[in-house]
Structure formats: structure tokens, C-alpha cells
Design a protein around this motif. Sequence first.
Motif, PDB file in Angstrom:
ATOM      1  N   LEU A   1     -20.232  27.662  20.630  1.00 32.47           N
ATOM      2  CA  LEU A   1     -19.083  27.727  20.840  1.00 32.47           C
ATOM      3  C   LEU A   1     -18.031  26.167  21.392  1.00 32.47           C
ATOM      4  O   LEU A   1     -17.353  25.706  20.462  1.00 32.47           O
ATOM      5  N   ILE A   2     -19.144  25.642  22.384  1.00 31.05           N
ATOM      6  CA  ILE A   2     -18.392  24.438  22.814  1.00 31.05           C
ATOM      7  C   ILE A   2     -19.016  23.197  21.984  1.00 31.05           C
ATOM      8  O   ILE A   2     -17.827  21.969  22.295  1.00 31.05           O
ATOM      9  N   PHE A   3     -20.264  23.742  21.583  1.00 35.65           N
ATOM     10  CA  PHE A   3     -20.469  22.645  20.595  1.00 35.65           C
ATOM     11  C   PHE A   3     -19.984  21.763  18.997  1.00 35.65           C
ATOM     12  O   PHE A   3     -19.347  20.543  18.783  1.00 35.65           O
ATOM     13  N   PRO A   4     -19.319  23.106  18.343  1.00 39.51           N
ATOM     14  CA  PRO A   4     -18.619  22.534  17.327  1.00 39.51           C
ATOM     15  C   PRO A   4     -17.203  22.177  17.394  1.00 39.51           C
ATOM     16  O   PRO A   4     -16.293  20.690  17.280  1.00 39.51           O
ATOM     17  N   ILE A   5     -16.491  22.440  19.273  1.00 43.58           N
ATOM     18  CA  ILE A   5     -15.165  21.806  19.497  1.00 43.58           C
ATOM     19  C   ILE A   5     -15.226  20.635  19.898  1.00 43.58           C
ATOM     20  O   ILE A   5     -14.260  19.542  19.009  1.00 43.58           O
ATOM     21  N   VAL A   6     -15.712  20.472  20.686  1.00 44.90           N
ATOM     22  CA  VAL A   6     -16.379  18.545  21.125  1.00 44.90           C
ATOM     23  C   VAL A   6     -15.838  18.232  20.167  1.00 44.90           C
ATOM     24  O   VAL A   6     -16.034  17.154  19.677  1.00 44.90           O
ATOM     25  N   PHE A   7     -18.162  18.051  18.878  1.00 44.29           N
ATOM     26  CA  PHE A   7     -18.182  17.001  17.724  1.00 44.29           C
ATOM     27  C   PHE A   7     -17.196  17.755  16.574  1.00 44.29           C
ATOM     28  O   PHE A   7     -16.606  16.641  16.203  1.00 44.29           O
ATOM     29  N   GLY A   8     -16.473  18.759  16.653  1.00 46.64           N
ATOM     30  CA  GLY A   8     -14.973  18.085  15.610  1.00 46.64           C
ATOM     31  C   GLY A   8     -14.342  17.091  16.114  1.00 46.64           C
ATOM     32  O   GLY A   8     -13.557  16.518  15.938  1.00 46.64           O
ATOM     33  N   PHE A   9     -13.338  17.218  17.878  1.00 42.09           N
ATOM     34  CA  PHE A   9     -12.689  16.435  18.332  1.00 42.09           C
ATOM     35  C   PHE A   9     -12.774  15.275  17.711  1.00 42.09           C
ATOM     36  O   PHE A   9     -12.451  14.085  17.734  1.00 42.09           O
ATOM     37  N   ASP A  11     -15.055  13.577  15.351  1.00 43.83           N
ATOM     38  CA  ASP A  11     -14.732  13.417  14.247  1.00 43.83           C
ATOM     39  C   ASP A  11     -13.521  12.960  13.718  1.00 43.83           C
ATOM     40  O   ASP A  11     -13.159  12.164  13.291  1.00 43.83           O
ATOM     41  N   ILE A  12     -12.601  13.616  14.158  1.00 43.30           N
ATOM     42  CA  ILE A  12     -11.054  13.411  14.229  1.00 43.30           C
ATOM     43  C   ILE A  12     -10.764  12.449  14.739  1.00 43.30           C
ATOM     44  O   ILE A  12     -10.353  11.903  13.706  1.00 43.30           O
ATOM     45  N   LEU A  13     -11.287  12.136  15.849  1.00 47.60           N
ATOM     46  CA  LEU A  13     -11.345  10.373  16.788  1.00 47.60           C
ATOM     47  C   LEU A  13     -11.881   9.789  15.736  1.00 47.60           C
ATOM     48  O   LEU A  13     -10.805   8.482  15.241  1.00 47.60           O
ATOM     49  N   LEU A  15     -12.118   9.717  12.007  1.00 43.07           N
ATOM     50  CA  LEU A  15     -11.424   9.687  11.357  1.00 43.07           C
ATOM     51  C   LEU A  15     -10.253   9.061  11.205  1.00 43.07           C
ATOM     52  O   LEU A  15     -10.343   7.967  10.375  1.00 43.07           O
ATOM     53  N   TRP A  16     -10.106   9.246  12.296  1.00 44.14           N
ATOM     54  CA  TRP A  16      -8.541   8.769  12.686  1.00 44.14           C
ATOM     55  C   TRP A  16      -8.605   6.469  12.788  1.00 44.14           C
ATOM     56  O   TRP A  16      -8.525   6.028  12.338  1.00 44.14           O
ATOM     57  N   GLY A  17      -9.722   6.039  13.333  1.00 42.95           N
ATOM     58  CA  GLY A  17     -10.083   5.123  13.402  1.00 42.95           C
ATOM     59  C   GLY A  17     -10.489   5.093  12.490  1.00 42.95           C
ATOM     60  O   GLY A  17      -9.547   3.375  11.770  1.00 42.95           O
ATOM     61  N   ALA A  18     -11.261   5.095  11.531  1.00 41.15           N
ATOM     62  CA  ALA A  18     -11.102   4.453  10.144  1.00 41.15           C
ATOM     63  C   ALA A  18     -10.512   4.694   9.414  1.00 41.15           C
ATOM     64  O   ALA A  18     -10.238   3.427   8.220  1.00 41.15           O
ATOM     65  N   LEU A  19      -9.475   5.947   9.731  1.00 40.20           N
ATOM     66  CA  LEU A  19      -8.355   5.266   8.303  1.00 40.20           C
ATOM     67  C   LEU A  19      -7.085   4.173   8.475  1.00 40.20           C
ATOM     68  O   LEU A  19      -6.591   4.001   7.392  1.00 40.20           O
ATOM     69  N   TRP A  20      -6.966   4.009  10.303  1.00 40.62           N
ATOM     70  CA  TRP A  20      -5.843   3.228  10.791  1.00 40.62           C
ATOM     71  C   TRP A  20      -6.590   1.568  10.189  1.00 40.62           C
ATOM     72  O   TRP A  20      -5.867   0.771   9.671  1.00 40.62           O
ATOM     73  N   MET A  21      -7.884   1.869  10.376  1.00 36.70           N
ATOM     74  CA  MET A  21      -8.329   0.169   9.505  1.00 36.70           C
ATOM     75  C   MET A  21      -8.479  -0.371   8.311  1.00 36.70           C
ATOM     76  O   MET A  21      -8.578  -0.819   7.957  1.00 36.70           O
ATOM     77  N   TRP A  22      -8.411   1.038   8.136  1.00 35.79           N
ATOM     78  CA  TRP A  22      -8.257   1.397   5.651  1.00 35.79           C
ATOM     79  C   TRP A  22      -7.031   0.893   5.606  1.00 35.79           C
ATOM     80  O   TRP A  22      -6.249   0.212   4.886  1.00 35.79           O
ATOM     81  N   PHE A  23      -5.488   1.795   6.211  1.00 32.43           N
ATOM     82  CA  PHE A  23      -4.438   1.547   5.555  1.00 32.43           C
ATOM     83  C   PHE A  23      -3.709   0.959   6.664  1.00 32.43           C
ATOM     84  O   PHE A  23      -2.417   1.775   6.475  1.00 32.43           O
ATOM     85  N   GLY A  24      -3.645   1.099   8.145  1.00 30.67           N
ATOM     86  CA  GLY A  24      -2.828   0.357   9.286  1.00 30.67           C
ATOM     87  C   GLY A  24      -2.490  -0.477   8.701  1.00 30.67           C
ATOM     88  O   GLY A  24      -2.685  -2.016   8.143  1.00 30.67           O
TER      89      GLY A  24
END
Length: 108
Positions: A1-9, A11-13, A15-24
Motif C-alpha cells: 500500500l505504501i509503495f504505490p502512494i510514495v511512487f504516485g507522489f 510521479d506527480i512531482l 509530471l508537474w516539473g515537466a509541465l512547468w518546463m514545457w508550458f510555464g
Amino acid sequence: LIFPIVFGFFDILILWGALWMWFGKSRVTIEHNTAHISKTIFGMGSNKTLTTSEITDVDMHINMQSGNIPYYTIRLQVAGRHHNTVGGIRNKDEVEDLIRHVEKAIHS
């Protein structure tokens, strides 16, 4: 249960960094002794306003590096704090030129 939560978190970070680099977008406008700093992505973001008398220094900083290529950011120093204003610039000469323009606008 903790594995998908940590890796999901993380993944979101990533993704946010990539989106900021492309569209920020970062924008600094200096007029009438006021510096307006705007950072947006997809029309949402933050705006800050500083008086030019609050700005004590303008410098560049290597924000990240990919291989041998550094990416610079321009920082405004305000009473011990840094405001990263414009980042992701690969050309050091361009950054130094922008810093000269910002310093000239602040001190005029």
C-alpha cells in the motif's frame, strides 16, 4: 500500500516539473520604480510586486544541469530572500545581458 502512494507522489512531482518546463511562463516587468513578477502555467499562477528599492542584488544561478549544459536562472535578492524570476536559460551571455538590463531599469 505504501509503495504505490510514495511512487504516485513522485510521479506527480515529475509530471508537474515537466509541465512547468514545457508550458510555464515567467515574466518580470520593471516600470515606475516597481517590479512585477508573474509566474503562470495554463493561465494560473502567482503575481508579486516589489518596489525597486527593496531589491538589493540581481544575480544568476545555475538552477539545473543536463549533461554539460547548465540552465541559468535570474534571481532578485530582497532582504535576504531570493526571488527566482526567469529560469531555464541556456546561454550565459544572454543571462548576463538580461541582468544588465534589469539592473539598469532598477537604478534608473
